[in-house]
Structures are given as structure tokens and as C-alpha cells.
Design a protein around this motif. Sequence first.
Motif, PDB file in Angstrom:
ATOM      1  N   HIS A 152       1.034  -1.163  -0.027  1.00  0.00           N
ATOM      2  CA  HIS A 152       0.016  -0.079   0.101  1.00  0.00           C
ATOM      3  C   HIS A 152       0.799   1.330  -0.150  1.00  0.00           C
ATOM      4  N   PRO A 153       0.838   2.298  -0.889  1.00  0.00           N
ATOM      5  CA  PRO A 153       1.837   3.338  -1.150  1.00  0.00           C
ATOM      6  C   PRO A 153       1.326   4.121   0.517  1.00  0.00           C
ATOM      7  N   THR A 154       2.399   4.837   0.680  1.00  0.00           N
ATOM      8  CA  THR A 154       2.315   5.540   2.049  1.00  0.00           C
ATOM      9  C   THR A 154       1.900   6.788   1.836  1.00  0.00           C
ATOM     10  N   TRP A 155       1.939   7.320   0.680  1.00  0.00           N
ATOM     11  CA  TRP A 155       1.434   8.749   0.351  1.00  0.00           C
ATOM     12  C   TRP A 155       0.153   8.660   0.005  1.00  0.00           C
ATOM     13  N   THR A 156      -0.814   9.437   0.933  1.00  0.00           N
ATOM     14  CA  THR A 156      -2.190   9.221   0.505  1.00  0.00           C
ATOM     15  C   THR A 156      -2.701   9.862  -0.786  1.00  0.00           C
ATOM     16  N   PRO A 157      -2.296  10.905  -1.376  1.00  0.00           N
ATOM     17  CA  PRO A 157      -2.467  11.205  -2.824  1.00  0.00           C
ATOM     18  C   PRO A 157      -2.057  10.349  -3.965  1.00  0.00           C
ATOM     19  N   PHE A 158      -0.936   9.802  -3.685  1.00  0.00           N
ATOM     20  CA  PHE A 158      -0.370   8.708  -4.369  1.00  0.00           C
ATOM     21  C   PHE A 158      -1.123   7.272  -4.450  1.00  0.00           C
ATOM     22  N   ARG A 159      -1.627   6.989  -3.119  1.00  0.00           N
ATOM     23  CA  ARG A 159      -2.359   5.842  -2.934  1.00  0.00           C
ATOM     24  C   ARG A 159      -3.732   5.871  -3.760  1.00  0.00           C
ATOM     25  N   THR A 160      -4.385   6.988  -3.844  1.00  0.00           N
ATOM     26  CA  THR A 160      -5.540   7.269  -4.729  1.00  0.00           C
ATOM     27  C   THR A 160      -5.250   6.972  -6.160  1.00  0.00           C
ATOM     28  N   VAL A 161      -4.392   7.818  -6.700  1.00  0.00           N
ATOM     29  CA  VAL A 161      -3.771   7.818  -7.962  1.00  0.00           C
ATOM     30  C   VAL A 161      -3.533   6.208  -8.207  1.00  0.00           C
ATOM     31  N   TYR A 162      -2.857   5.482  -7.556  1.00  0.00           N
ATOM     32  CA  TYR A 162      -2.306   4.161  -7.892  1.00  0.00           C
ATOM     33  C   TYR A 162      -3.535   3.144  -7.791  1.00  0.00           C
ATOM     34  N   SER A 163      -4.770   3.430  -6.875  1.00  0.00           N
ATOM     35  CA  SER A 163      -5.794   2.483  -7.016  1.00  0.00           C
ATOM     36  C   SER A 163      -6.747   2.697  -7.942  1.00  0.00           C
ATOM     37  N   GLU A 164      -6.661   3.924  -8.491  1.00  0.00           N
ATOM     38  CA  GLU A 164      -7.319   4.210  -9.718  1.00  0.00           C
ATOM     39  C   GLU A 164      -6.734   3.492 -11.114  1.00  0.00           C
ATOM     40  N   TYR A 165      -5.405   3.393 -10.930  1.00  0.00           N
ATOM     41  CA  TYR A 165      -4.903   2.919 -12.040  1.00  0.00           C
ATOM     42  C   TYR A 165      -5.012   1.352 -12.280  1.00  0.00           C
ATOM     43  N   LEU A 166      -5.188   0.767 -11.015  1.00  0.00           N
ATOM     44  CA  LEU A 166      -5.257  -0.573 -10.654  1.00  0.00           C
ATOM     45  C   LEU A 166      -6.570  -1.080 -11.339  1.00  0.00           C
ATOM     46  N   MET A 167      -7.687  -0.218 -11.068  1.00  0.00           N
ATOM     47  CA  MET A 167      -9.136  -0.879 -11.324  1.00  0.00           C
ATOM     48  C   MET A 167      -9.512  -0.384 -12.580  1.00  0.00           C
ATOM     49  N   ARG A 168      -9.053   0.759 -13.141  1.00  0.00           N
ATOM     50  CA  ARG A 168      -9.378   1.588 -14.407  1.00  0.00           C
ATOM     51  C   ARG A 168      -8.377   1.298 -15.469  1.00  0.00           C
ATOM     52  N   ALA A 169      -7.022   1.555 -15.326  1.00  0.00           N
ATOM     53  CA  ALA A 169      -6.192   1.436 -16.357  1.00  0.00           C
ATOM     54  C   ALA A 169      -5.563  -0.004 -16.843  1.00  0.00           C
ATOM     55  N   LEU A 170      -5.404  -0.734 -15.477  1.00  0.00           N
ATOM     56  CA  LEU A 170      -4.513  -1.907 -15.658  1.00  0.00           C
ATOM     57  C   LEU A 170      -5.516  -2.876 -16.690  1.00  0.00           C
ATOM     58  N   PRO A 171      -6.745  -3.178 -16.651  1.00  0.00           N
ATOM     59  CA  PRO A 171      -7.550  -4.079 -17.482  1.00  0.00           C
ATOM     60  C   PRO A 171      -7.373  -3.832 -18.907  1.00  0.00           C
ATOM     61  N   PRO A 172      -7.848  -2.378 -19.279  1.00  0.00           N
ATOM     62  CA  PRO A 172      -7.420  -2.245 -20.529  1.00  0.00           C
ATOM     63  C   PRO A 172      -5.809  -2.400 -21.321  1.00  0.00           C
ATOM     64  N   VAL A 173      -5.103  -2.170 -20.628  1.00  0.00           N
ATOM     65  CA  VAL A 173      -3.619  -2.330 -21.068  1.00  0.00           C
ATOM     66  C   VAL A 173      -3.369  -3.817 -21.208  1.00  0.00           C
ATOM     67  N   ALA A 174      -3.992  -4.534 -20.164  1.00  0.00           N
ATOM     68  CA  ALA A 174      -3.782  -6.005 -20.080  1.00  0.00           C
ATOM     69  C   ALA A 174      -4.297  -6.640 -21.384  1.00  0.00           C
ATOM     70  N   ARG A 175      -5.532  -5.873 -21.766  1.00  0.00           N
ATOM     71  CA  ARG A 175      -6.379  -6.900 -22.932  1.00  0.00           C
ATOM     72  C   ARG A 175      -5.323  -6.706 -24.286  1.00  0.00           C
ATOM     73  N   ARG A 176      -4.419  -5.358 -24.212  1.00  0.00           N
ATOM     74  CA  ARG A 176      -3.733  -5.451 -25.229  1.00  0.00           C
ATOM     75  C   ARG A 176      -2.433  -6.253 -25.419  1.00  0.00           C
ATOM     76  N   VAL A 177      -1.828  -6.752 -24.170  1.00  0.00           N
ATOM     77  CA  VAL A 177      -0.655  -7.311 -24.136  1.00  0.00           C
ATOM     78  C   VAL A 177      -0.798  -8.697 -23.589  1.00  0.00           C
ATOM     79  N   SER A 178      -1.795  -9.082 -23.019  1.00  0.00           N
ATOM     80  CA  SER A 178      -1.916 -10.376 -22.273  1.00  0.00           C
ATOM     81  C   SER A 178      -2.599 -11.336 -23.128  1.00  0.00           C
ATOM     82  N   SER A 179      -2.305 -12.712 -22.837  1.00  0.00           N
ATOM     83  CA  SER A 179      -3.196 -13.653 -23.574  1.00  0.00           C
ATOM     84  C   SER A 179      -4.467 -14.143 -22.681  1.00  0.00           C
ATOM     85  N   SER A 180      -4.770 -13.431 -21.384  1.00  0.00           N
ATOM     86  CA  SER A 180      -5.649 -13.951 -20.749  1.00  0.00           C
ATOM     87  C   SER A 180      -5.964 -12.525 -19.695  1.00  0.00           C
ATOM     88  N   PRO A 181      -6.541 -11.398 -20.351  1.00  0.00           N
ATOM     89  CA  PRO A 181      -6.740 -10.190 -19.716  1.00  0.00           C
ATOM     90  C   PRO A 181      -7.756 -10.149 -18.412  1.00  0.00           C
TER      91      PRO A 181
END
Length: 231
Positions: A152-181
Motif C-alpha cells: 500500500h503506497p504510503t502517501w495518500t494522494p499517490f495511493r488514490t492515483v495508484y488505486s485508480e490505475y489498478l482498477m481502471r487503467a490496468l485492465p485495458p492495458v492488459a487486454r492489449r498485451v496479455s493472452s488472458s486479460p
Amino acid sequence: MTRASLDKKPQDVAAMFDEVAEKYDLTNDVLSLGQARLWRRAVADSVAARPGERVLDLAAGTGTSALPFVEAGAFTVPCDFSLGMLREGKRRHPWMPLTAGDATRLPFADGVFDAVTISFGLRNVGDVDAALAELLRVTRPGGRVLLCEFSHPTWTPFRTVYSEYLMRALPPVARRVSSSPDAYVYLAESIRAWPDQEAMALRLQEAGWSRVAWRNLTGGIVALHRGVKPA
């Protein structure tokens, strides 16, 4: 079968990793924005394997994480419960003693390893405390453990950005590069549900490890926990 759920049934998690084995290392490099290689180097430096030592690399996947220990001169056993990962690892590194094994019932005798390590795999084990106890069992007195896991990121603003990346940005990127997104949706969910740094340290202590400490990498996105088996 493309993803597991957070109850982490072993057969479901193994099947999920079987499906992503071929492109797993490449996908990790892309999704971590190149940080995965830096994290692997930090693990190698922290384990500090020496020539002649015996190292267990649990959740080794294709064996990539074990290479630094081999290069340091240690006899290294990469172990994983995904047969798909092990097959891909054997294709790439036919000389490696890749071993199939369940983290909660390891196929090794007591006290045989000088160091045990697991990177980004403990989160996928159904019974984490049983796995920590098994790692202790197979480590010699005075031997060491190194856990590398998303945290868990220790800086609260960064933690929020990171959580958004995990749930919103990661799945679309995974669909482009992974065999099982869809598998990476599970991975994002499991990262968010994982204990923080202090809670993980407490679990290590409760499993019997001493001199437990941790340090954060990349602002706490990843944490390295270490401990020593009492003599």
C-alpha cells in the motif's frame, strides 16, 4: 477459466496462471511501466545469495526470478504450483531444477535451505499463514526469508492515483498485451485486498520468524519483508 476469485481456490489460481504463462513476464514489464525489473534486482540484493548456499524461490513462475540467485552461485530451486508456468520455464531454462509444489505443503525436508523467497506469489496462496509456516520449516536455523509483494503506497494522494490505475487503467492495458486479460482483473482486486506493511510483518512474526523488518519500493507499491529463523 480465465480468472480466479478472491477466495483463491488453488485449482482456479493455478489454471489462471497456466493461461498467462507464455506472456507473463512481458506483461508484467509493461503493466509495471518497467519497474518489475527493478523490483527483481532489489529482491536479489536483499536475499544476497552466496556461492554454495541453497535458495528456494517459491512462486517462481517461469524461473525468471530465480536467475539472479543462480548467477550469484547459489544452488537454486524454483518452485511453483502452476504446471503451465513450469512448462514455459523448462522451455526457456531446460537446465533449471524447476519443481512443482504447493506453498502450504512444500515437497522439501526440514531445514534444507539457507534462504527462502517468494515474489508476488504469497498473495495468491489460499492459506497465507500455512505458507509462512512451511517456509519456516524448510529453512535452516539462522536462515532468512525475503517476501516481495504488492503493498500500500504510503502517501495518500499517490495511493488514490495508484488505486485508480489498478482498477481502471490496468485492465485495458492488459487486454492489449496479455493472452488472458481477465486474469489481471483478479490480480488488481487481490492487490487492493492485501494487508498493509505492518499487518504483513505481524503475520511473519506470528509464523515464528524473528528480526522482521520491511522496506518500501516505489513509494510503497511494493514492500520487501525480511526475517530470520531463530537459531
